[in-house]
Design a protein around this motif. Structure first.
Motif, PDB file in Angstrom:
ATOM      1  N   GLN A 111       0.795  -1.360   0.046  1.00 13.52           N
ATOM      2  CA  GLN A 111       0.156  -0.009  -0.105  1.00 13.52           C
ATOM      3  C   GLN A 111       0.927   1.221   0.001  1.00 13.52           C
ATOM      4  N   LEU A 112       0.422   2.322  -0.649  1.00 15.46           N
ATOM      5  CA  LEU A 112       1.221   3.353  -0.816  1.00 15.46           C
ATOM      6  C   LEU A 112       1.029   4.512   0.341  1.00 15.46           C
ATOM      7  N   ARG A 113       1.735   5.123   0.978  1.00 13.83           N
ATOM      8  CA  ARG A 113       1.896   6.000   2.064  1.00 13.83           C
ATOM      9  C   ARG A 113       0.921   7.229   1.550  1.00 13.83           C
ATOM     10  N   LEU A 114       0.293   7.803   2.279  1.00 14.38           N
ATOM     11  CA  LEU A 114      -0.540   9.173   1.871  1.00 14.38           C
ATOM     12  C   LEU A 114      -1.087   9.153   0.616  1.00 14.38           C
ATOM     13  N   LEU A 115      -1.332   8.114  -0.101  1.00 11.38           N
ATOM     14  CA  LEU A 115      -2.156   7.852  -1.360  1.00 11.38           C
ATOM     15  C   LEU A 115      -3.287   6.831  -1.141  1.00 11.38           C
ATOM     16  N   ASP A 116      -3.247   5.788  -0.277  1.00 13.67           N
ATOM     17  CA  ASP A 116      -4.233   4.873  -0.271  1.00 13.67           C
ATOM     18  C   ASP A 116      -5.099   5.255   0.632  1.00 13.67           C
ATOM     19  N   VAL A 117      -6.429   4.681   0.564  1.00 17.32           N
ATOM     20  CA  VAL A 117      -7.710   4.927   1.297  1.00 17.32           C
ATOM     21  C   VAL A 117      -8.300   3.700   1.684  1.00 17.32           C
ATOM     22  N   ASP A 118      -9.374   4.129   2.758  1.00 14.87           N
ATOM     23  CA  ASP A 118     -10.100   2.875   3.260  1.00 14.87           C
ATOM     24  C   ASP A 118     -11.105   2.650   2.304  1.00 14.87           C
ATOM     25  N   ASN A 119     -11.693   3.410   1.634  1.00 12.34           N
ATOM     26  CA  ASN A 119     -12.770   3.127   0.927  1.00 12.34           C
ATOM     27  C   ASN A 119     -12.551   3.584  -0.730  1.00 12.34           C
ATOM     28  N   ARG A 120     -12.320   2.933  -1.721  1.00 10.83           N
ATOM     29  CA  ARG A 120     -11.943   3.078  -3.109  1.00 10.83           C
ATOM     30  C   ARG A 120     -13.345   3.542  -3.880  1.00 10.83           C
ATOM     31  N   VAL A 121     -13.175   4.231  -4.843  1.00 11.78           N
ATOM     32  CA  VAL A 121     -14.391   4.304  -5.677  1.00 11.78           C
ATOM     33  C   VAL A 121     -14.285   3.212  -6.747  1.00 11.78           C
ATOM     34  N   VAL A 122     -15.198   2.400  -6.972  1.00 10.49           N
ATOM     35  CA  VAL A 122     -15.026   1.221  -7.845  1.00 10.49           C
ATOM     36  C   VAL A 122     -15.923   1.406  -9.169  1.00 10.49           C
TER      37      VAL A 122
END
Length: 100
Positions: free
Chosen positions: A11-22
């Protein structure tokens, strides 16, 4: 944004999120955005999308993603103290996977 202590391998620091837009691939998608507090700027450069989110207004843009993948973006407006910590992640999947 996922706290640094909770990041998993890959996972990317400061770029990944809990809920993605799919979203599904090869489908016309319309994004309708607004702001709740201040002006934000919903930007995903790899999709060619950048749109202002203004409180009290609805703005829209459309995309048609032609390949599966994960696309990263951020708020690109100086909107407050945590401006640099507002990541956006859009995941494009096959239509079959989207429907399940």
């Amino acid at each position: 944004m996922i706290p640094e202590a909770d990041l998993e391998l890959g996972q990317l620091r400061l770029l990944d999120v809990d809920n993605r837009v799919v979203i599904p691939v090869d489908t016309h998608i319309r994004f309708v955005v607004t702001g709740a507090d201040v002006i934000h700027d919903w930007a995903i450069p790899s999709l060619g999308v950048k749109i202002d989110c203004v409180p009290g207004r609805l703005n829209q843009t459309s995309v048609m993603v032609q390949r599966e993948g994960v696309f990263y973006g951020q708020c690109s407006e100086i909107c407050g103290v945590y401006h640099g910590f507002m990541p956006i992640v859009v995941e494009a999947v096959s239509t079959e996977k989207y429907l399940t």
